[in-house]
Design an enzyme around this catalytic site. Sequence first.
Site, PDB file in Angstrom:
ATOM      1  N   GLY A  18       0.791  -1.221   0.000  1.00 51.67           N
ATOM      2  CA  GLY A  18       0.000   0.000   0.000  1.00 51.67           C
ATOM      3  C   GLY A  18       0.824   1.273   0.000  1.00 51.67           C
ATOM      4  O   GLY A  18       1.845   1.386  -0.684  1.00 51.67           O
ATOM      5  N   ARG A  39       4.764  -6.540   9.604  1.00 50.56           N
ATOM      6  CA  ARG A  39       4.432  -7.868  10.128  1.00 50.56           C
ATOM      7  C   ARG A  39       4.771  -8.963   9.144  1.00 50.56           C
ATOM      8  O   ARG A  39       4.845 -10.143   9.505  1.00 50.56           O
ATOM      9  CB  ARG A  39       2.959  -7.942  10.504  1.00 50.56           C
ATOM     10  CG  ARG A  39       2.003  -7.761   9.342  1.00 50.56           C
ATOM     11  CD  ARG A  39       0.564  -7.801   9.807  1.00 50.56           C
ATOM     12  NE  ARG A  39      -0.368  -7.564   8.704  1.00 50.56           N
ATOM     13  CZ  ARG A  39      -1.677  -7.488   8.844  1.00 50.56           C
ATOM     14  NH1 ARG A  39      -2.217  -7.641  10.044  1.00 50.56           N
ATOM     15  NH2 ARG A  39      -2.455  -7.272   7.806  1.00 50.56           N
ATOM     16  N   GLY A  83      -0.682   1.121  10.283  1.00 50.71           N
ATOM     17  CA  GLY A  83      -1.962   1.452  10.888  1.00 50.71           C
ATOM     18  C   GLY A  83      -3.006   0.381  10.673  1.00 50.71           C
ATOM     19  O   GLY A  83      -2.782  -0.613   9.977  1.00 50.71           O
ATOM     20  N   THR A  85      -7.623   0.175  10.604  1.00 47.63           N
ATOM     21  CA  THR A  85      -8.836   0.990  10.655  1.00 47.63           C
ATOM     22  C   THR A  85      -9.787   0.576  11.776  1.00 47.63           C
ATOM     23  O   THR A  85     -10.287   1.413  12.513  1.00 47.63           O
ATOM     24  CB  THR A  85      -9.582   0.927   9.315  1.00 47.63           C
ATOM     25  OG1 THR A  85      -9.840  -0.444   8.982  1.00 47.63           O
ATOM     26  CG2 THR A  85      -8.760   1.573   8.217  1.00 47.63           C
ATOM     27  N   TYR A 145     -10.379   4.791  15.228  1.00 52.85           N
ATOM     28  CA  TYR A 145      -9.428   5.178  14.179  1.00 52.85           C
ATOM     29  C   TYR A 145      -9.226   6.689  14.167  1.00 52.85           C
ATOM     30  O   TYR A 145      -8.090   7.180  14.217  1.00 52.85           O
ATOM     31  CB  TYR A 145      -9.953   4.695  12.832  1.00 52.85           C
ATOM     32  CG  TYR A 145      -9.064   5.023  11.655  1.00 52.85           C
ATOM     33  CD1 TYR A 145      -7.874   4.329  11.442  1.00 52.85           C
ATOM     34  CD2 TYR A 145      -9.430   6.002  10.731  1.00 52.85           C
ATOM     35  CE1 TYR A 145      -7.069   4.609  10.358  1.00 52.85           C
ATOM     36  CE2 TYR A 145      -8.625   6.292   9.639  1.00 52.85           C
ATOM     37  CZ  TYR A 145      -7.448   5.593   9.451  1.00 52.85           C
ATOM     38  OH  TYR A 145      -6.653   5.871   8.372  1.00 52.85           O
ATOM     39  N   PRO A 175      -3.808  11.647   4.550  1.00 52.10           N
ATOM     40  CA  PRO A 175      -4.342  11.201   3.256  1.00 52.10           C
ATOM     41  C   PRO A 175      -5.863  11.150   3.265  1.00 52.10           C
ATOM     42  O   PRO A 175      -6.493  10.814   4.274  1.00 52.10           O
ATOM     43  CB  PRO A 175      -3.754   9.789   3.100  1.00 52.10           C
ATOM     44  CG  PRO A 175      -2.586   9.747   4.029  1.00 52.10           C
ATOM     45  CD  PRO A 175      -2.983  10.614   5.186  1.00 52.10           C
ATOM     46  N   GLY A 176      -6.454  11.489   2.128  1.00 53.33           N
ATOM     47  CA  GLY A 176      -7.877  11.289   1.908  1.00 53.33           C
ATOM     48  C   GLY A 176      -8.092   9.958   1.205  1.00 53.33           C
ATOM     49  O   GLY A 176      -7.381   8.987   1.494  1.00 53.33           O
ATOM     50  N   ILE A 178      -7.413   7.147  -0.949  1.00 54.41           N
ATOM     51  CA  ILE A 178      -6.233   6.690  -1.688  1.00 54.41           C
ATOM     52  C   ILE A 178      -6.515   5.301  -2.250  1.00 54.41           C
ATOM     53  O   ILE A 178      -6.993   4.418  -1.541  1.00 54.41           O
ATOM     54  CB  ILE A 178      -4.985   6.646  -0.786  1.00 54.41           C
ATOM     55  CG1 ILE A 178      -4.746   8.006  -0.126  1.00 54.41           C
ATOM     56  CG2 ILE A 178      -3.775   6.207  -1.594  1.00 54.41           C
ATOM     57  CD1 ILE A 178      -4.429   9.136  -1.072  1.00 54.41           C
TER      58      ILE A 178
END
Length: 245
Positions: A18, A39, A83, A85, A145, A175-176, A178
């Site tokens: 990502g 991970r 991160g 969500t 989140y 970021p919006g 993406i």
Amino acid sequence: MNQAYSTVTCVVTGGSNGIGRAIVQDLAAKGATVVNIDRSIPDWTLDKVHHYQADLTDAADTARVAGEVAARFQVTALVNNVGATRPGSVESANAEDLRIVTALHIETPLKLVQHFLPTIKNCGQGRIVNISSRAALGKHDRLVYSTTKAGMVGMMRTLAMELGQYGVTANAIGPGPIDTELFRVSNPAGAPSTQRIIDSIAVKRLGTPEDVARLVSFLVAPENGFITGQMIYICGGTTLGVAPV
């Protein structure tokens, strides 16, 4: 390759896929040494990119990998990208979701800053970038989140105040929408709901991981030492009328 980046050794969390992958690859292409902590080890390799595997929700494993990286590299920059969500409203939010998201967005970034702080301070051009989110302004069904992403902004601002005297800058990116693999799971291409999202964006397209990566590389660059304490939204204009000027 930009010669200035040859002095940069940057740790990126969650860099296997990502947005994180795009950040790692862009920094490496510019000539930086990059350490990816995630991970899972990705199935791709690049010159000057080093992969380390760790569960960053686990304090002991985070400390272990940070110690290994600090012993091998003179870290000058840190990008806290990893991160999760964990969608949920105020009614459905639970302690386990809060634990995991807090670990990734608050505890781990703080621990990594502390582990790498000696070399980040001493290099004279240290850089810290927190990948927050547009959701820090508030978002339905993203209680834990949005709360923790807002916390990343507060952390960044305090780091900027405390570390500026050492030439260290700290900034956050929000970021919006993406276009990542994770985004497409919930928003498949061609779906009416996906089109509604695109229609709500001022520039009428989704962002790309590379859009975010280029901004990260700019903030990490040694010559960009007069931008600090800032939350920069990279959202195609979706925060217009919402985010403070």
